[in-house]
Write a protein that holds these residues in place. Structure first.
Motif, PDB file in Angstrom:
ATOM      1  N   VAL A   1       0.848  -1.193   0.000  1.00 28.58           N
ATOM      2  CA  VAL A   1       0.000   0.000   0.000  1.00 28.58           C
ATOM      3  C   VAL A   1       0.885   1.245   0.000  1.00 28.58           C
ATOM      4  O   VAL A   1       1.754   1.392   0.863  1.00 28.58           O
ATOM      5  CB  VAL A   1      -0.918   0.038   1.241  1.00 28.58           C
ATOM      6  CG1 VAL A   1      -1.809   1.278   1.191  1.00 28.58           C
ATOM      7  CG2 VAL A   1      -1.752  -1.228   1.345  1.00 28.58           C
ATOM      8  N   HIS A   2       0.692   2.109  -0.974  1.00 25.23           N
ATOM      9  CA  HIS A   2       1.336   3.419  -0.971  1.00 25.23           C
ATOM     10  C   HIS A   2       0.420   4.424  -0.273  1.00 25.23           C
ATOM     11  O   HIS A   2      -0.814   4.276  -0.288  1.00 25.23           O
ATOM     12  CB  HIS A   2       1.629   3.897  -2.384  1.00 25.23           C
ATOM     13  CG  HIS A   2       3.049   3.673  -2.822  1.00 25.23           C
ATOM     14  ND1 HIS A   2       4.121   4.287  -2.209  1.00 25.23           N
ATOM     15  CD2 HIS A   2       3.568   2.904  -3.809  1.00 25.23           C
ATOM     16  CE1 HIS A   2       5.238   3.910  -2.797  1.00 25.23           C
ATOM     17  NE2 HIS A   2       4.937   3.059  -3.770  1.00 25.23           N
ATOM     18  N   ALA A   3       1.017   5.453   0.316  1.00 25.74           N
ATOM     19  CA  ALA A   3       0.250   6.482   1.024  1.00 25.74           C
ATOM     20  C   ALA A   3      -0.260   7.523   0.046  1.00 25.74           C
ATOM     21  O   ALA A   3       0.048   8.716   0.130  1.00 25.74           O
ATOM     22  CB  ALA A   3       1.108   7.134   2.099  1.00 25.74           C
TER      23      ALA A   3
ATOM     24  N   ARG B   1       1.692  -4.289   3.681  1.00 23.48           N
ATOM     25  CA  ARG B   1       3.043  -3.732   3.693  1.00 23.48           C
ATOM     26  C   ARG B   1       2.932  -2.252   3.347  1.00 23.48           C
ATOM     27  O   ARG B   1       2.525  -1.882   2.245  1.00 23.48           O
ATOM     28  CB  ARG B   1       3.932  -4.446   2.670  1.00 23.48           C
ATOM     29  CG  ARG B   1       5.353  -3.901   2.601  1.00 23.48           C
ATOM     30  CD  ARG B   1       6.120  -4.516   1.452  1.00 23.48           C
ATOM     31  NE  ARG B   1       7.476  -3.994   1.371  1.00 23.48           N
ATOM     32  CZ  ARG B   1       8.179  -3.919   0.241  1.00 23.48           C
ATOM     33  NH1 ARG B   1       7.658  -4.345  -0.901  1.00 23.48           N
ATOM     34  NH2 ARG B   1       9.395  -3.436   0.248  1.00 23.48           N
ATOM     35  N   LEU B   2       3.274  -1.386   4.297  1.00 21.56           N
ATOM     36  CA  LEU B   2       3.236   0.058   4.068  1.00 21.56           C
ATOM     37  C   LEU B   2       4.546   0.457   3.400  1.00 21.56           C
ATOM     38  O   LEU B   2       5.565   0.648   4.051  1.00 21.56           O
ATOM     39  CB  LEU B   2       3.037   0.801   5.397  1.00 21.56           C
ATOM     40  CG  LEU B   2       1.780   0.424   6.192  1.00 21.56           C
ATOM     41  CD1 LEU B   2       1.658   1.308   7.434  1.00 21.56           C
ATOM     42  CD2 LEU B   2       0.518   0.507   5.345  1.00 21.56           C
ATOM     43  N   CYS B   3       4.496   0.554   2.100  1.00 19.93           N
ATOM     44  CA  CYS B   3       5.712   0.835   1.333  1.00 19.93           C
ATOM     45  C   CYS B   3       5.759   2.336   1.000  1.00 19.93           C
ATOM     46  O   CYS B   3       4.722   2.995   0.938  1.00 19.93           O
ATOM     47  CB  CYS B   3       5.709   0.001   0.050  1.00 19.93           C
ATOM     48  SG  CYS B   3       4.181   0.217  -0.908  1.00 19.93           S
ATOM     49  N   HIS B   4       6.941   2.857   0.742  1.00 19.92           N
ATOM     50  CA  HIS B   4       8.285   2.395   1.087  1.00 19.92           C
ATOM     51  C   HIS B   4       8.881   3.357   2.107  1.00 19.92           C
ATOM     52  O   HIS B   4      10.048   3.711   2.048  1.00 19.92           O
ATOM     53  CB  HIS B   4       9.175   2.393  -0.158  1.00 19.92           C
ATOM     54  CG  HIS B   4       8.899   1.327  -1.149  1.00 19.92           C
ATOM     55  ND1 HIS B   4       9.025  -0.014  -0.832  1.00 19.92           N
ATOM     56  CD2 HIS B   4       8.518   1.368  -2.440  1.00 19.92           C
ATOM     57  CE1 HIS B   4       8.754  -0.730  -1.890  1.00 19.92           C
ATOM     58  NE2 HIS B   4       8.421   0.072  -2.875  1.00 19.92           N
ATOM     59  N   TYR B   5       8.021   3.813   3.013  1.00 17.58           N
ATOM     60  CA  TYR B   5       8.349   4.887   3.954  1.00 17.58           C
ATOM     61  C   TYR B   5       7.295   4.839   5.060  1.00 17.58           C
ATOM     62  O   TYR B   5       6.213   4.263   4.874  1.00 17.58           O
ATOM     63  CB  TYR B   5       8.280   6.258   3.247  1.00 17.58           C
ATOM     64  CG  TYR B   5       7.143   6.341   2.258  1.00 17.58           C
ATOM     65  CD1 TYR B   5       5.830   6.553   2.698  1.00 17.58           C
ATOM     66  CD2 TYR B   5       7.354   6.137   0.899  1.00 17.58           C
ATOM     67  CE1 TYR B   5       4.772   6.583   1.807  1.00 17.58           C
ATOM     68  CE2 TYR B   5       6.294   6.166   0.000  1.00 17.58           C
ATOM     69  CZ  TYR B   5       5.006   6.384   0.454  1.00 17.58           C
ATOM     70  OH  TYR B   5       3.950   6.394  -0.421  1.00 17.58           O
TER      71      TYR B   5
ATOM     72  N   ILE C   1      -5.628  -5.225  11.271  1.00 20.60           N
ATOM     73  CA  ILE C   1      -4.744  -5.490  10.134  1.00 20.60           C
ATOM     74  C   ILE C   1      -3.292  -5.399  10.610  1.00 20.60           C
ATOM     75  O   ILE C   1      -2.886  -4.387  11.181  1.00 20.60           O
ATOM     76  CB  ILE C   1      -4.978  -4.477   8.996  1.00 20.60           C
ATOM     77  CG1 ILE C   1      -6.414  -4.569   8.486  1.00 20.60           C
ATOM     78  CG2 ILE C   1      -3.982  -4.712   7.859  1.00 20.60           C
ATOM     79  CD1 ILE C   1      -6.750  -5.858   7.783  1.00 20.60           C
ATOM     80  N   MET C   2      -2.528  -6.464  10.397  1.00 21.46           N
ATOM     81  CA  MET C   2      -1.113  -6.453  10.760  1.00 21.46           C
ATOM     82  C   MET C   2      -0.318  -5.679   9.704  1.00 21.46           C
ATOM     83  O   MET C   2      -0.670  -5.684   8.524  1.00 21.46           O
ATOM     84  CB  MET C   2      -0.598  -7.888  10.892  1.00 21.46           C
ATOM     85  CG  MET C   2      -1.260  -8.663  12.024  1.00 21.46           C
ATOM     86  SD  MET C   2      -0.788 -10.420  12.087  1.00 21.46           S
ATOM     87  CE  MET C   2      -1.777 -11.088  10.734  1.00 21.46           C
ATOM     88  N   LEU C   3       0.777  -5.029  10.134  1.00 23.08           N
ATOM     89  CA  LEU C   3       1.496  -4.115   9.258  1.00 23.08           C
ATOM     90  C   LEU C   3       2.995  -4.373   9.213  1.00 23.08           C
ATOM     91  O   LEU C   3       3.604  -4.788  10.195  1.00 23.08           O
ATOM     92  CB  LEU C   3       1.270  -2.665   9.709  1.00 23.08           C
ATOM     93  CG  LEU C   3      -0.157  -2.126   9.702  1.00 23.08           C
ATOM     94  CD1 LEU C   3      -0.176  -0.709  10.252  1.00 23.08           C
ATOM     95  CD2 LEU C   3      -0.765  -2.180   8.310  1.00 23.08           C
ATOM     96  N   TRP C   4       3.564  -4.071   8.062  1.00 25.28           N
ATOM     97  CA  TRP C   4       5.011  -3.980   7.816  1.00 25.28           C
ATOM     98  C   TRP C   4       5.293  -2.506   7.572  1.00 25.28           C
ATOM     99  O   TRP C   4       4.674  -1.882   6.715  1.00 25.28           O
ATOM    100  CB  TRP C   4       5.319  -4.855   6.611  1.00 25.28           C
ATOM    101  CG  TRP C   4       6.554  -4.619   5.790  1.00 25.28           C
ATOM    102  CD1 TRP C   4       7.167  -3.451   5.488  1.00 25.28           C
ATOM    103  CD2 TRP C   4       7.313  -5.648   5.104  1.00 25.28           C
ATOM    104  NE1 TRP C   4       8.239  -3.650   4.677  1.00 25.28           N
ATOM    105  CE2 TRP C   4       8.356  -4.985   4.419  1.00 25.28           C
ATOM    106  CE3 TRP C   4       7.190  -7.027   5.000  1.00 25.28           C
ATOM    107  CZ2 TRP C   4       9.288  -5.690   3.642  1.00 25.28           C
ATOM    108  CZ3 TRP C   4       8.122  -7.716   4.226  1.00 25.28           C
ATOM    109  CH2 TRP C   4       9.155  -7.064   3.565  1.00 25.28           C
ATOM    110  N   SER C   5       6.224  -1.913   8.321  1.00 25.30           N
ATOM    111  CA  SER C   5       6.573  -0.502   8.161  1.00 25.30           C
ATOM    112  C   SER C   5       8.061  -0.398   7.871  1.00 25.30           C
ATOM    113  O   SER C   5       8.873  -1.093   8.494  1.00 25.30           O
ATOM    114  CB  SER C   5       6.224   0.278   9.434  1.00 25.30           C
ATOM    115  OG  SER C   5       6.498   1.658   9.273  1.00 25.30           O
ATOM    116  N   GLU C   6       8.442   0.483   6.927  1.00 25.57           N
ATOM    117  CA  GLU C   6       9.855   0.556   6.547  1.00 25.57           C
ATOM    118  C   GLU C   6      10.301   1.985   6.317  1.00 25.57           C
ATOM    119  O   GLU C   6       9.485   2.888   6.112  1.00 25.57           O
ATOM    120  CB  GLU C   6      10.118  -0.289   5.302  1.00 25.57           C
ATOM    121  CG  GLU C   6       9.510   0.213   4.007  1.00 25.57           C
ATOM    122  CD  GLU C   6       9.675  -0.795   2.869  1.00 25.57           C
ATOM    123  OE1 GLU C   6       9.681  -2.020   3.124  1.00 25.57           O
ATOM    124  OE2 GLU C   6       9.801  -0.352   1.709  1.00 25.57           O
ATOM    125  N   ILE C   7      11.620   2.163   6.355  1.00 22.73           N
ATOM    126  CA  ILE C   7      12.200   3.459   6.021  1.00 22.73           C
ATOM    127  C   ILE C   7      12.630   3.440   4.556  1.00 22.73           C
ATOM    128  O   ILE C   7      12.861   2.373   3.980  1.00 22.73           O
ATOM    129  CB  ILE C   7      13.376   3.816   6.957  1.00 22.73           C
ATOM    130  CG1 ILE C   7      14.480   2.764   6.899  1.00 22.73           C
ATOM    131  CG2 ILE C   7      12.885   4.001   8.383  1.00 22.73           C
ATOM    132  CD1 ILE C   7      15.708   3.132   7.693  1.00 22.73           C
TER     133      ILE C   7
END
Length: 627
Positions: A344-346, A377-381, A396-402
């Protein structure tokens, strides 16, 4: 500098490979009049604040932005920053500008979609707003900015109070000494110009939205206030029923002397405890809760947590859960789970631009719900905090990244130092969000020893900073020999969960080629296929092998799922991507028109055939197994 908490830092370089505590301590000694120190207050969205969202005057400065930078690239404190007005009768010129008669932009928001003339503009935009402030004795006031892309500089009444680098994490600037009773001029310069050694670097596959893209507010707190806290389920050894009722963590009180009293209350869990701070203002605790219900997708239980110290009180809604790995299994509260979701993009559905409202978030999650996702997956930031709050409430479980993506200068220590700061800011903001189960340190980076050392150090830093979550990264470049695929990237040694991106059937080969692929990995760890898919313009139809059609995109996913069913350690899948999103690198007329078209839905939330394929697989649980 007595009384400064380790959360305050300037933008000076940090020591490579230092522990979190040492990193913060080093930054304390780097402040100067040119680079004011700032603090980062956790839970601002749950405090009583004075919203500064709305119309801000703005002026556009074309490169080389001489009002912001001098000839040597140093930040100027004159010119626009002083917010003077032109004298039309006599006296000196004021650089020939006037905020008071300038047009306005909505904050939060990106300037690209709010002003058509700035759609592709990358550079400096100045924001100004007259803000009423009534200072109170013994109280302190901070300007909170949820995010601004990419470099930000803040002045109050002509005095620079802070600056920040990074487009996706919050910062707080103390205005107490610069503000006066009545109307105060707040000026914020935001520079979205790309540079080689920024994070992200100069080239990436999403739109470079500039501006103050998240909420802005004033936060008024006592002289000693709670700026940071961590309340979580005890994590250690193997998960047991005893762990399921033991909470641990800390509360930090800014500038508090040793022995300051702190109260922790979780009424519904039967927790009420008085703590005392140490010499660093930190009060640690371990308490037993009664009848604690653990957070999960099936039951996303949140507890109202109340923290108080002196005249300050903070409330938060926190869920408690345990996440860990056991061999190739991902365990949530001791039970194996399979992660089925999407990237998912913001980006806001329908209207476009950055996500800024509750409605934007609700629209994105409605598409996740339509495909029966339990994961994103909260991509890419780091995304808007609304995303994590909504995921907390809905399970909803999440993946967060820098945003360490491809062309990063992994050989430069100052770039590593920036990455550490961004990592700390992401973790600090969201460590109390139950939905976040994975911290990611990068996406699609080149496999070489310099990069591997950089990211291994960063993964270890993430683990030291927050040992309660899993660490991952999305890898590329497995070795392929005919139908044999082997991933032996050494970065996997530093990860708890391996992310693997691949595009068989789109960037390489035919969709059916995936059926014959045999995958092996040099580590025995859980695997998430973190990206895969194909592009299709909504409404464009044809055969299963006609590129850019909905039928071909669906065909690619069907064969991908067949391949993944045969890989024993697959514990999650996130097709690329939930919704079509803008990208300046996607320029095929009539097919892309400036959008990456790999979405399961169009940018207008129109469902493609690929979404039907994904929903069927997730509903039938036909991809992989939790065990």
């Amino acid at each position: 500098m007595p009384g400064l908490h380790a959360a305050q830092w300037s933008l000076k370089p940090l020591l490579r490979g230092a522990t979190a505590a040492l990193v913060f301590a080093m930054t304390l000694r780097c402040g100067s009049a040119q680079e004011p120190l700032r603090t980062l207050i956790v839970g601002v969205d749950h405090r009583h604040t004075q919203s500064l969202n709305g119309d801000w005057h703005y002026l556009v400065e074309q490169p080389p932005a001489r009002e912001l930078y001098d000839d040597k690239g140093n930040v100027r404190d004159g010119g626009y920053a002083q917010n003077t007005h032109p004298n039309i009768t006599s006296g000196p010129h004021n650089s020939e500008y006037d905020f008071s008669t300038a047009p306005t932009l909505k904050v939060p928001g990106d300037w690209n979609t709010h002003d058509p003339t700035l759609f592709r503009f990358e550079g400096v935009v100045w924001y100004e707003r007259d803000v009423p402030i009534e200072p109170k004795p013994g109280m302190r006031t901070f300007l909170h900015v949820g995010a601004a892309n990419y470099r930000s500089f803040v002045w109050v009444n002509g005095k620079r109070i802070c600056q920040h680098e990074g487009g996706f994490t919050p910062f707080d600037c103390e205005v107490t000494g610069a503000a006066h009773a009545g109307t105060n001029a707040v000026v914020i310069a935001v520079d979205s110009t790309r540079h080689r050694d920024d994070i992200p670097s100069v080239s990436y596959d999403w739109f470079n939205y500039g501006g103050i893209t998240r909420d802005v507010s004033l936060v008024t707190v006592p002289a000693h206030f709670i700026d940071d806290y961590d309340v979580h389920l005890q994590h250690g050894g193997t998960f047991s029923s005893k762990d399921a009722r033991t909470l641990t963590g800390y509360v930090h009180v800014q500038d508090a002397p040793a022995g300051t009293s702190v109260t922790l209350r979780i009424p519904e869990a039967g927790v009420e405890k008085t703590l005392t701070t140490n010499a660093d203002g930190r009060a640690e605790f371990t308490v037993n809760a009664t009848n604690l219900s653990l957070w999960s997708p099936a039951s996303p239980k949140l507890y109202r947590v109340v923290l108080a110290s002196g005249a300050d009180e903070v409330t938060d809604d926190i869920g408690f859960r345990d996440v860990r790995v056991d061999g190739t299994k991902i365990l949530l509260n001791g039970k194996a789970v399979f992660l089925q979701g999407a990237n998912v993009h913001a980006e806001a559905p329908v209207r476009g631009g950055r996500v800024t409202t509750d409605e934007d978030v609700k629209n994105l999650f409605s598409m996740l719900q339509q495909i029966n996702a339990n994961f994103a997956r909260l991509c890419h930031y780091p995304h808007d905090e609304r995303m994590e709050r909504y995921a907390d409430r809905t399970g909803i479980m999440l993946w967060s990244e820098i945003p360490l993506w491809q062309r990063i200068s992994f050989d430069k220590s100052d770039v590593y130092d920036k990455a550490v700061i961004m990592l700390h800011e992401m973790i600090r903001r969201d460590r109390n969000k139950a939905s976040v189960i994975l911290w990611s340190v990068s996406n699609e980076t080149p496999n070489n020893p310099v990069r591997t050392k950089f990211l291994t150090d960063l993964a270890n830093e993430a683990r030291r900073t927050d040992p309660t979550r899993l660490i991952t990264s999305a890898l590329i470049g497995p070795k392929v020999s005919e139908d044999q695929v082997r991933q032996d990237d050494q970065l996997m040694q530093a990860l708890d969960v391996v992310g693997q991106n691949e595009y068989i059937g789109w960037y390489e080969g035919q969709p059916e080629d995936a059926d014959r692929k045999s995958w092996t990995f040099s580590v025995n760890k859980p695997l998430i296929f973190s990206e895969f898919g194909a592009e299709a313009k909504y409404g464009n139809h044809g055969g299963d092998h006609d590129r850019w059609t909905e039928e071909q995109e669906a065909n690619v996913l069907e064969h991908q799922f067949k391949m993944m069913e045969k890989i024993p350690q697959v514990r999650g899948v996130t097709p690329w991507v939930l919704m079509d999103f803008r990208s300046t690198t996607r320029n095929i007329p009539k097919l892309q028109d400036g959008y990456n078209r790999k979405g399961l839905f169009s940018e207008r939330m129109e469902k493609k055939k690929a979404a039907v394929v994904v929903r069927k697989a997730y509903t039938e649980h036909s991809i992989g197994k939790a065990e």
